[in-house]
Design a protein around this motif. Structure first.
Motif, PDB file in Angstrom:
ATOM      1  N   PHE A  48      32.937 -13.257 -55.193  1.00 49.25           N
ATOM      2  CA  PHE A  48      34.095 -12.473 -55.621  1.00 49.25           C
ATOM      3  C   PHE A  48      33.561 -11.493 -56.646  1.00 49.25           C
ATOM      4  CE2 PHE A  48      37.606 -12.160 -58.815  1.00 49.25           C
ATOM      5  CZ  PHE A  48      38.547 -11.539 -58.021  1.00 49.25           C
ATOM      6  N   GLU A  49      33.611 -10.187 -56.326  1.00 49.96           N
ATOM      7  CA  GLU A  49      32.915  -9.234 -57.190  1.00 49.96           C
ATOM      8  C   GLU A  49      33.538  -7.844 -57.133  1.00 49.96           C
ATOM      9  OE1 GLU A  49      31.304  -6.636 -55.576  1.00 49.96           O
ATOM     10  OE2 GLU A  49      30.163  -7.408 -53.879  1.00 49.96           O
ATOM     11  N   SER A  50      33.198  -7.048 -58.160  1.00 44.47           N
ATOM     12  CA  SER A  50      33.718  -5.684 -58.300  1.00 44.47           C
ATOM     13  C   SER A  50      32.594  -4.662 -58.318  1.00 44.47           C
ATOM     14  CB  SER A  50      34.514  -5.569 -59.614  1.00 44.47           C
ATOM     15  OG  SER A  50      33.650  -5.798 -60.736  1.00 44.47           O
ATOM     16  N   TYR A  80      36.453  -7.873 -53.839  1.00 43.30           N
ATOM     17  CA  TYR A  80      37.611  -8.484 -54.480  1.00 43.30           C
ATOM     18  C   TYR A  80      38.611  -8.916 -53.425  1.00 43.30           C
ATOM     19  CZ  TYR A  80      40.004  -3.792 -54.754  1.00 43.30           C
ATOM     20  OH  TYR A  80      40.587  -2.576 -54.508  1.00 43.30           O
ATOM     21  N   CYS A  81      39.797  -9.380 -53.860  1.00 41.56           N
ATOM     22  CA  CYS A  81      40.673 -10.161 -52.976  1.00 41.56           C
ATOM     23  C   CYS A  81      40.948  -9.498 -51.637  1.00 41.56           C
ATOM     24  CB  CYS A  81      41.983 -10.491 -53.689  1.00 41.56           C
ATOM     25  SG  CYS A  81      43.040  -9.061 -54.079  1.00 41.56           S
ATOM     26  N   HIS A 117      47.607  -8.636 -55.191  1.00 40.26           N
ATOM     27  CA  HIS A 117      46.751  -9.704 -54.673  1.00 40.26           C
ATOM     28  C   HIS A 117      47.057  -9.935 -53.198  1.00 40.26           C
ATOM     29  CE1 HIS A 117      44.101 -13.084 -54.688  1.00 40.26           C
ATOM     30  NE2 HIS A 117      45.041 -13.937 -54.348  1.00 40.26           N
ATOM     31  N   GLY A 134      39.603 -15.157 -52.499  1.00 41.59           N
ATOM     32  CA  GLY A 134      39.467 -13.976 -53.333  1.00 41.59           C
ATOM     33  C   GLY A 134      40.209 -14.020 -54.646  1.00 41.59           C
ATOM     34  N   PHE A 222      39.396  -4.437 -62.373  1.00 40.01           N
ATOM     35  CA  PHE A 222      38.169  -4.323 -61.590  1.00 40.01           C
ATOM     36  C   PHE A 222      37.462  -2.993 -61.850  1.00 40.01           C
ATOM     37  CE2 PHE A 222      41.046  -7.157 -59.307  1.00 40.01           C
ATOM     38  CZ  PHE A 222      40.264  -8.295 -59.268  1.00 40.01           C
TER      39      PHE A 222
END
Length: 304
Positions: A48-50, A80-81, A117, A134, A222
């Motif tokens: 899970f990353e930006s 991300y989600c 989300h 996510g 983010f």
């Protein structure tokens, strides 16, 4: 809806370390077991990353399933989600699962956001399950049945709960949404709402609108924050027993207790940490893209 080919699914399974029977065959026989295994392995391998919002020239995130496959499997990244849940939904549909993608509101500073989300609801044997890959370190690590009041063990020391109830913000108290909450597994610890979601199917066009705001608004978490997180599995890869998180200028683990294992002072250190802890390689050109952003790590000079 888009699907992935058998060859793409095989590459994804190799990427996350899924072994055993053909997932397509097993999904028809032991669907919940297969779903649980895929979610566990996915969370441990796909972060899970930006990062693209900081280490790219364009700073744009695509929700196209083909582009997501290239990013996640081909380039060993996450997202991300909306990215990772769109990708995971496409994998599940390709295997024959029945699901819808839904929107959620995140609880931030004692109030709910707008739609920001995404989660998936998978139906198996007439029961719907929340499946979310996510939501970071407090997300559900396995499918959760949509049962009002259902409590479950998350990643220690976190417990999770689902409730079907109204929100304080609702003007009509007869409204009901699903609320996902967590608390530390300790006596007297309060439940904290994480997000609320509905059972209305959101379409790809809905997520495009949500994605545009989340990836471009200056106040977006983010956009402001370099973040990368994945779960840690036990030796037999049967249970998620912790998380490792890179957040801005530090790396920490939570395996029972939280421990900061590294403080990062330069971009070179952060790029190395992304490779070491997450198998994410930031190219020299991508590293240059963060120069001048507020999120860039700059060496601290001597005090005057």
């Amino acid at each position: 809806m888009a699907t992935y080919s058998d060859e793409q699914l095989a590459r994804y399974f190799a990427h996350i370390g899924y072994q055993g029977r053909s997932a397509r065959q097993a999904a028809g026989e032991d669907a919940l077991e297969v779903l649980t295994t895929l979610q566990r392995l996915h969370l441990a391998r796909v972060p899970f990353e930006s990062l693209t919002l900081h280490y790219s020239r364009h700073r744009l995130l695509s929700l196209d399933p083909a582009a997501l496959f290239d990013k996640i499997v081909g380039n060993s990244r996450g997202g991300y989600c909306m990215e990772v849940n769109t990708f995971f939904a496409t994998v599940l549909r390709s295997l024959g699962f029945t699901l819808i993608s839904v929107g959620g509101r995140v609880r931030v500073a004692d109030q709910y956001t707008g739609w920001s989300h995404m989660a998936n609801l998978v139906t198996i044997n007439n029961t719907r399950y929340l499946v979310d890959v996510g939501f970071g370190s407090n997300g559900p690590p396995h499918p959760v049945p949509l049962v009002d009041g259902h409590e479950f063990v998350g990643i220690a020391p976190v417990r999770g709960r689902l409730q079907h109830r109204a929100l304080e913000e609702h003007t009509d108290p007869n409204q009901r949404v699903w609320v996902y909450s967590t608390r530390d597994d300790a006596e007297g610890e309060p439940w904290r709402d994480q997000y609320a979601f509905v059972e209305l199917e959101f379409l790809p066009a809905d997520f495009e609108v949500m994605n545009l705001h989340t990836m471009t608004a200056p106040q977006s978490y983010f956009v402001q924050t370099v973040l990368c997180m994945r779960t840690l599995l036990d030796e037999r890869a049967q249970t998620a027993h912790g998380v490792v998180i890179l957040h801005k200028d530090y790396v920490k683990t939570r395996v029972g207790a939280v421990e900061t294992i590294e403080t990062l002072e330069t971009e070179e250190q952060r790029v190395r940490a992304l490779d070491q802890y997450f198998k994410v390689v930031i190219t020299p050109d991508e590293q240059k893209a963060i120069c001048g952003l507020a999120s860039e790590l700059r060496p601290k000079g001597p005090s005057p």
